[in-house]
Design an enzyme around this catalytic site. Sequence first.
Site, PDB file in Angstrom:
ATOM      1  N   LYS A 115      18.858  22.565 -30.668  1.00 25.52           N
ATOM      2  CA  LYS A 115      18.386  22.356 -29.708  1.00 25.52           C
ATOM      3  C   LYS A 115      19.120  23.729 -29.910  1.00 25.52           C
ATOM      4  O   LYS A 115      18.144  24.918 -28.751  1.00 25.52           O
ATOM      5  CB  LYS A 115      19.235  21.668 -28.855  1.00 25.52           C
ATOM      6  CG  LYS A 115      18.094  20.285 -28.606  1.00 25.52           C
ATOM      7  CD  LYS A 115      18.467  19.506 -28.047  1.00 25.52           C
ATOM      8  CE  LYS A 115      17.697  18.193 -27.322  1.00 25.52           C
ATOM      9  NZ  LYS A 115      18.368  17.400 -28.300  1.00 25.52           N
TER      10      LYS A 115
HETATM   11  C1  LIG Z   1      17.179  16.844 -29.161  1.00 23.74           C
HETATM   12  C2  LIG Z   1      17.268  15.788 -30.306  1.00 23.74           C
HETATM   13  C3  LIG Z   1      15.752  15.304 -30.991  1.00 23.74           C
HETATM   14  C4  LIG Z   1      14.857  14.700 -30.326  1.00 23.74           C
HETATM   15  O1  LIG Z   1      14.394  15.498 -30.328  1.00 23.74           O
HETATM   16  P1  LIG Z   1      12.795  15.434 -29.461  1.00 23.74           P
HETATM   17  O2  LIG Z   1      12.624  17.438 -29.322  1.00 23.74           O
HETATM   18  O3  LIG Z   1      13.239  15.397 -27.582  1.00 23.74           O
HETATM   19  O4  LIG Z   1      11.777  15.592 -29.857  1.00 23.74           O
HETATM   20  C5  LIG Z   1      16.509  14.634 -32.103  1.00 23.74           C
HETATM   21  N1  LIG Z   1      17.927  15.227 -32.818  1.00 23.74           N
HETATM   22  C6  LIG Z   1      18.375  15.681 -32.531  1.00 23.74           C
HETATM   23  C7  LIG Z   1      19.984  15.854 -32.822  1.00 23.74           C
HETATM   24  C8  LIG Z   1      18.320  15.931 -30.868  1.00 23.74           C
HETATM   25  O5  LIG Z   1      19.014  16.842 -31.094  1.00 23.74           O
END
Ligand SMILES: *Cc1c(COP(=O)(O)O)cnc(C)c1O
Length: 470
Positions: A115
């Site tokens: 993120k």
């Molecule tokens: C948020 C997250 C996901 C999922 O991603 P999306 O965009 O919600 O599909 C997968 N792995 C980790 C470590 C995350 O923080």
Amino acid sequence: MRFVSTRGGDSAGFHDAVMRGLARDGGLFVPEALPDLRPFLAGWVALPYAELATRFLRLFATDIPLEELRACAERAYAAFPVPDDPAPLITLNGAGRPFPIHVLELFHGPTLAFKDFALRFLGQLYGRAVREGGHAVNILGATSGDTGSAAIHGMLDQPGTHCFILYPEGRIAPLQERQIACTGSAAVHALAVRGAFDDAQAIVKEILGDAAFSAAHSLTAVNSINIARILAQCVYYLRAALRLHGPEAGAAPLEFVVPTGNFGNVLAGWLLSKMGLCALRFRVATNANDVVARFFNTGRYLPGAVHASLAPSMDIQQASNFERWLWYRFDGDAARVRGTLDTLRRTGSFAFGEAPGGGVTAASFSDAAILGAIREIHGRTGYLADPHTACGLAAALDAPSASGVVPRVVLATAHPAKFPESALAATGLAPAHPTLEALASRPVVKQVLPATTGAVRRAIEEALGGSAAA
Ligand SMILES: *Cc1c(COP(=O)(O)O)cnc(C)c1O
């Protein structure tokens, strides 16, 4: 470029779409048209990351001067240890499959999860808006995992910006709390509410829904549906395709395997397949919260109750970005999107006649399968994966034979040291990371509050009392 709402009732330029987040009709912003990237690919092969991001994003952010966009991208990725290569591509040797498996490591940013790629960039866009508009942008959000800390780190170096992050007291992982409450910044307010995540989320919604209070305190939501996040995420897919296939990236087949919760990450990659990179394929990997995987396998979208799993950042049943996929699938017919969402609201599900196909396959994995995948991959190749990435690796290993010898790229979404218990259970090893170790010695600075809107409002008023005058 204009951005239109998936529900047909709103449109905005890039800057406004980013600052608003959600469209006024409750829909999500999507670019009115998608560019064809093929003429650019040969010239983009060797660019450093921030420059590739700039060239790509300028096709959308047409209301931001190029030099300012470049400065945003450079500052966003300067927070990574190797800014020119923030998303290293690793080849797994010895996985025992007829096709190559690569891992695209997206966890080298400040909070060790993918993120950071989107929220570092979004933070720069907010910072620019503060400088341009001369008024503050303060972030309010509730978190049960990685989004809160990534939002904080995206905003940390933006002057005059405060972050209020609510989380359920005693119910998030200790490391995750430390990432929120040990930043050492006076502009970050860790608000631990005595309740569940849903209580924290409800308080945030209520406060943001009070237009007068929000405006008076310049509050903005941090959420997973901002279009800037999606577009920033396109860049690492593009870079990986260029690395593996060079200028042929538009035509050479490649399958990305994506650990999925809210459908934001995989959607970004999939959009590239509509921008001329038509040979790209996608494989969605979920944990036991398999609503998206079931949809791609059966055509039926039926959210259920959320189950706690070893991959908590994917413990989601309402995949909010899915609405964007529907809009594309319906060729931009907003009335059909509204109709489908309406059916979902009234009946709790909707169904396509068959599996939707379109270059997307899917699989889901139980906690036992996640641990099994961590163990198998580590045993065969020496690579240690976190539980989210492990879903992707498992989905790469079991890919249908029909997909032949197409190379697979698994997106590694979190550093294994964020989830040491899973690594330990699967392999006997406890991974560590200096960033997380440094947190252990810092004081936790948080306010523990009753789970009431009034208490959180007062905390916001007190914090901004001295600084909101600007
Ligand atoms: C948020 C997250 C996901 C999922 O991603 P999306 O965009 O919600 O599909 C997968 N792995 C980790 C470590 C995350 O923080």
